[in-house]
Design a protein around this motif. Structure first.
Motif, PDB file in Angstrom:
ATOM      1  N   VAL A  94       0.814  -1.212   0.000  1.00  0.00           N
ATOM      2  CA  VAL A  94       0.000   0.000   0.000  1.00  0.00           C
ATOM      3  C   VAL A  94       0.850   1.265   0.000  1.00  0.00           C
ATOM      4  CG1 VAL A  94      -1.790   1.253   1.264  1.00  0.00           C
ATOM      5  CG2 VAL A  94      -1.822  -1.239   1.211  1.00  0.00           C
ATOM      6  N   SER A  95       1.971   1.241   0.725  1.00  0.00           N
ATOM      7  CA  SER A  95       2.781   2.444   0.889  1.00  0.00           C
ATOM      8  C   SER A  95       4.242   2.145   0.576  1.00  0.00           C
ATOM      9  CB  SER A  95       2.664   2.984   2.315  1.00  0.00           C
ATOM     10  OG  SER A  95       1.319   3.222   2.670  1.00  0.00           O
ATOM     11  N   ASN A  96       4.985   3.211   0.380  1.00  0.00           N
ATOM     12  CA  ASN A  96       6.423   3.115   0.159  1.00  0.00           C
ATOM     13  C   ASN A  96       7.116   3.072   1.513  1.00  0.00           C
ATOM     14  OD1 ASN A  96       9.076   3.282  -0.574  1.00  0.00           O
ATOM     15  ND2 ASN A  96       8.874   5.133  -1.805  1.00  0.00           N
ATOM     16  N   ILE A  97       7.497   1.863   1.955  1.00  0.00           N
ATOM     17  CA  ILE A  97       8.069   1.727   3.295  1.00  0.00           C
ATOM     18  C   ILE A  97       9.450   2.352   3.401  1.00  0.00           C
ATOM     19  CG2 ILE A  97       6.754  -0.367   3.782  1.00  0.00           C
ATOM     20  CD1 ILE A  97       9.230  -2.002   3.212  1.00  0.00           C
ATOM     21  N   LEU A  98      10.111   2.628   2.262  1.00  0.00           N
ATOM     22  CA  LEU A  98      11.413   3.281   2.321  1.00  0.00           C
ATOM     23  C   LEU A  98      11.278   4.713   2.839  1.00  0.00           C
ATOM     24  CD1 LEU A  98      12.969   2.068  -1.051  1.00  0.00           C
ATOM     25  CD2 LEU A  98      13.286   1.114   1.234  1.00  0.00           C
ATOM     26  N   ARG A  99      10.128   5.328   2.636  1.00  0.00           N
ATOM     27  CA  ARG A  99       9.891   6.671   3.160  1.00  0.00           C
ATOM     28  C   ARG A  99       9.226   6.636   4.530  1.00  0.00           C
ATOM     29  NH1 ARG A  99       6.689  10.177  -1.066  1.00  0.00           N
ATOM     30  NH2 ARG A  99       5.380   8.326  -0.975  1.00  0.00           N
ATOM     31  N   LEU A 100       8.479   5.566   4.818  1.00  0.00           N
ATOM     32  CA  LEU A 100       7.765   5.487   6.085  1.00  0.00           C
ATOM     33  C   LEU A 100       8.667   5.139   7.258  1.00  0.00           C
ATOM     34  CD1 LEU A 100       4.496   3.598   5.096  1.00  0.00           C
ATOM     35  CD2 LEU A 100       4.768   6.021   5.579  1.00  0.00           C
ATOM     36  N   SER A 101       9.885   4.695   6.995  1.00  0.00           N
ATOM     37  CA  SER A 101      10.773   4.284   8.089  1.00  0.00           C
ATOM     38  C   SER A 101      11.010   5.418   9.073  1.00  0.00           C
ATOM     39  CB  SER A 101      12.108   3.790   7.529  1.00  0.00           C
ATOM     40  OG  SER A 101      11.904   2.626   6.772  1.00  0.00           O
ATOM     41  N   PHE A 102      11.158   6.635   8.587  1.00  0.00           N
ATOM     42  CA  PHE A 102      11.333   7.809   9.432  1.00  0.00           C
ATOM     43  C   PHE A 102      10.188   8.784   9.184  1.00  0.00           C
ATOM     44  CE2 PHE A 102      16.259   7.367   9.537  1.00  0.00           C
ATOM     45  CZ  PHE A 102      16.137   6.375  10.491  1.00  0.00           C
ATOM     46  N   GLN A 103       9.815   9.495  10.236  1.00  0.00           N
ATOM     47  CA  GLN A 103       8.815  10.541  10.097  1.00  0.00           C
ATOM     48  C   GLN A 103       9.386  11.712   9.297  1.00  0.00           C
ATOM     49  OE1 GLN A 103       5.646  10.351  11.101  1.00  0.00           O
ATOM     50  NE2 GLN A 103       6.002   8.271  11.838  1.00  0.00           N
ATOM     51  N   PRO A 104       8.531  12.517   8.653  1.00  0.00           N
ATOM     52  CA  PRO A 104       9.036  13.651   7.856  1.00  0.00           C
ATOM     53  C   PRO A 104       9.969  14.578   8.630  1.00  0.00           C
ATOM     54  CG  PRO A 104       6.710  13.286   7.407  1.00  0.00           C
ATOM     55  CD  PRO A 104       7.071  12.367   8.529  1.00  0.00           C
ATOM     56  N   ASN A 105       9.633  14.855   9.898  1.00  0.00           N
ATOM     57  CA  ASN A 105      10.494  15.740  10.693  1.00  0.00           C
ATOM     58  C   ASN A 105      11.876  15.126  10.913  1.00  0.00           C
ATOM     59  OD1 ASN A 105       8.448  17.602  10.913  1.00  0.00           O
ATOM     60  ND2 ASN A 105       7.731  16.853  12.898  1.00  0.00           N
ATOM     61  N   LEU A 106      11.912  13.803  11.032  1.00  0.00           N
ATOM     62  CA  LEU A 106      13.205  13.148  11.228  1.00  0.00           C
ATOM     63  C   LEU A 106      14.050  13.203   9.961  1.00  0.00           C
ATOM     64  CD1 LEU A 106      15.014  11.660  13.142  1.00  0.00           C
ATOM     65  CD2 LEU A 106      13.859   9.527  12.564  1.00  0.00           C
ATOM     66  N   TRP A 107      13.392  13.085   8.804  1.00  0.00           N
ATOM     67  CA  TRP A 107      14.133  13.226   7.548  1.00  0.00           C
ATOM     68  C   TRP A 107      14.744  14.630   7.445  1.00  0.00           C
ATOM     69  CZ3 TRP A 107      15.841   9.360   4.981  1.00  0.00           C
ATOM     70  CH2 TRP A 107      15.109   8.178   4.872  1.00  0.00           C
ATOM     71  N   VAL A 110      17.747  14.646   9.640  1.00  0.00           N
ATOM     72  CA  VAL A 110      18.880  13.963   9.014  1.00  0.00           C
ATOM     73  C   VAL A 110      19.569  14.886   8.005  1.00  0.00           C
ATOM     74  CG1 VAL A 110      19.526  12.058   7.480  1.00  0.00           C
ATOM     75  CG2 VAL A 110      17.949  11.654   9.370  1.00  0.00           C
ATOM     76  N   GLY A 111      18.773  15.639   7.246  1.00  0.00           N
ATOM     77  CA  GLY A 111      19.355  16.585   6.289  1.00  0.00           C
ATOM     78  C   GLY A 111      20.160  17.676   6.982  1.00  0.00           C
ATOM     79  N   ILE A 112      19.618  18.198   8.091  1.00  0.00           N
ATOM     80  CA  ILE A 112      20.353  19.230   8.838  1.00  0.00           C
ATOM     81  C   ILE A 112      21.634  18.652   9.424  1.00  0.00           C
ATOM     82  CG2 ILE A 112      20.240  20.741  10.857  1.00  0.00           C
ATOM     83  CD1 ILE A 112      17.243  21.035  10.335  1.00  0.00           C
ATOM     84  N   LEU A 113      21.558  17.425   9.941  1.00  0.00           N
ATOM     85  CA  LEU A 113      22.747  16.773  10.488  1.00  0.00           C
ATOM     86  C   LEU A 113      23.800  16.573   9.409  1.00  0.00           C
ATOM     87  CD1 LEU A 113      24.197  15.299  12.817  1.00  0.00           C
ATOM     88  CD2 LEU A 113      22.992  13.211  12.119  1.00  0.00           C
ATOM     89  N   ALA A 114      23.375  16.183   8.210  1.00  0.00           N
ATOM     90  CA  ALA A 114      24.331  15.981   7.122  1.00  0.00           C
ATOM     91  C   ALA A 114      25.037  17.290   6.764  1.00  0.00           C
ATOM     92  CB  ALA A 114      23.609  15.413   5.900  1.00  0.00           C
ATOM     93  N   LEU A 115      24.296  18.410   6.720  1.00  0.00           N
ATOM     94  CA  LEU A 115      24.917  19.713   6.426  1.00  0.00           C
ATOM     95  C   LEU A 115      25.875  20.116   7.537  1.00  0.00           C
ATOM     96  CD1 LEU A 115      21.805  21.647   5.040  1.00  0.00           C
ATOM     97  CD2 LEU A 115      23.718  20.670   3.735  1.00  0.00           C
ATOM     98  N   LEU A 116      25.492  19.841   8.777  1.00  0.00           N
ATOM     99  CA  LEU A 116      26.376  20.177   9.903  1.00  0.00           C
ATOM    100  C   LEU A 116      27.661  19.360   9.855  1.00  0.00           C
ATOM    101  CD1 LEU A 116      26.724  21.754  12.544  1.00  0.00           C
ATOM    102  CD2 LEU A 116      25.558  19.868  13.727  1.00  0.00           C
ATOM    103  N   MET A 117      27.544  18.073   9.582  1.00  0.00           N
ATOM    104  CA  MET A 117      28.746  17.229   9.481  1.00  0.00           C
ATOM    105  C   MET A 117      29.615  17.663   8.316  1.00  0.00           C
ATOM    106  SD  MET A 117      27.521  13.347  10.503  1.00  0.00           S
ATOM    107  CE  MET A 117      26.378  13.203   9.140  1.00  0.00           C
ATOM    108  N   LEU A 118      28.978  18.057   7.208  1.00  0.00           N
ATOM    109  CA  LEU A 118      29.741  18.525   6.052  1.00  0.00           C
ATOM    110  C   LEU A 118      30.557  19.763   6.404  1.00  0.00           C
ATOM    111  CD1 LEU A 118      30.325  18.266   3.000  1.00  0.00           C
ATOM    112  CD2 LEU A 118      28.336  19.738   2.600  1.00  0.00           C
ATOM    113  N   ALA A 119      29.970  20.700   7.149  1.00  0.00           N
ATOM    114  CA  ALA A 119      30.680  21.923   7.531  1.00  0.00           C
ATOM    115  C   ALA A 119      31.820  21.608   8.495  1.00  0.00           C
ATOM    116  CB  ALA A 119      29.692  22.913   8.160  1.00  0.00           C
TER     117      ALA A 119
END
Length: 322
Positions: A94-107, A110-119
């Motif tokens: 019924v759904s794409n479980i690859l996106r359901l694993s994390f809530q939207p806020n957590l995604w 993760v993006g903010i964490l990736a930018l912070l680690m990159l800096a």
């Protein structure tokens, strides 16, 4: 629904006993279908009552708007209903479980964490290049100079998220500590994501409304019964018509045994009287398969069967009192 027919027979027997009348049953081939020209199919139950060939129906009738002008309903004979029953499909259908694993806020996190680690990694690598240059350590300056660009740092971070190594690593303590924590953070993310994927693979989808039902990959079938055709194939209700056109089709009529068999195979919903269906299910399903069953009612579903008589019948009040 056959149980309701037996109830109707017993009610008729008591009614005739009350008014001191003799029962005389006639078999008909149809409850009654209204043609586009406004006529009822000949010798159907509605047609016989309308023409006063019969004074009361032998089995219960469902109240429908187009029948109101033909017969007069008296009283409820028994409760009755029909519904769709199906096995809950796996969530992955019924759904794409690859996106359901994390809530939207957590995604987003993760993006903010990736930018912070990159800096941070960019700063640590650049700092090590400058420090090595000041100490005239030329053997490492060239390799680190290639890695201090934003493009190189991005490749380094993507490799970390993919659990891949890099060609060159920092040799200073600060750079290695930063690299270690990047790998550690990514390891925790990867482990949590994988665990959620495994859990979602074992979860069932939630189908509780007809919006969920119509958007699901479930196919549907109807009991091979005249009432099913009236309620769906000839229905003016847009939701029922949508279900028939998109999920049932003109060949989607089955008996109880075939319908329950298709339910057991999965991704199939069958519309019929639940009592009889569950009786068949109890004989054919394993206990673990019964746990996946779900029932959903259609909009405007009937809930009872009624006795009816001709509009100008002299027995209306007698029947009501009975």
């Amino acid at each position: 629904m056959w149980i309701q027919f037996k109830v109707s027979y017993n009610v008729n027997t008591l009614l005739c006993y009350f008014i001191n009348a003799t029962q005389q049953f006639r078999l008909t081939h149809s409850w009654g279908l209204l043609a586009p020209n406004g006529t009822w199919n000949k010798d159907s139950m509605i047609d016989r009552i309308r023409q006063r060939d019969d004074e009361v129906n032998g089995v219960g009738l469902v109240i429908m708007k187009h029948r109101m002008s033909a017969v007069r309903y008296l009283a409820r004979t028994s409760k009755s209903r029909a519904s769709f029953i199906f096995r809950m499909p796996a969530l992955s259908y019924v759904s794409n479980i690859l996106r359901l694993s994390f809530q939207p806020n957590l995604w987003v996190g993760v993006g903010i964490l990736a930018l912070l680690m990159l800096a941070i990694i960019k700063f640590l690598f650049s700092f090590e290049v400058k420090r090595n240059a000041s100490k005239d350590r030329a053997y490492n300056i060239e390799s680190l100079s290639l890695q201090k660009s934003w493009a190189s740092m991005s490749v380094f971070l993507v490799g970390s998220f993919c659990q891949q190594g890099v060609e060159k690593e920092p040799e200073g303590v600060s750079g290695r500590v930063g690299t270690f924590f990047v790998y550690l953070a990514v390891l925790f993310l990867y482990t949590s994501y994988s665990a959620n994927i495994v859990a979602l693979l074992q979860a069932s989808a939630s189908i509780e409304t007809f919006e969920d039902f119509t958007q699901s990959p479930l196919k549907a079938g109807l009991l091979d019964f005249e009432l099913s055709r009236i309620l769906f194939e000839n229905s003016t209700n847009p939701i029922r018509k949508q279900i028939f056109d998109e999920k049932v089709g003109p060949k989607g009529y089955y008996n109880y045994a075939k319908g329950v068999e298709k339910i057991r195979k999965g991704l199939f919903a069958f519309y019929a009287e639940p009592g009889i269906m569950f009786h068949v299910i109890s004989k054919t399903f394993e206990e673990s398969e019964k746990c996946d069953l779900q029932e959903i009612l259609t909009p405007g579903e009937f809930s009872a069967l009624f006795h009816a008589t001709p509009h100008k019948s002299p027995y209306i009040e007698v029947f009501r009192n009975g």
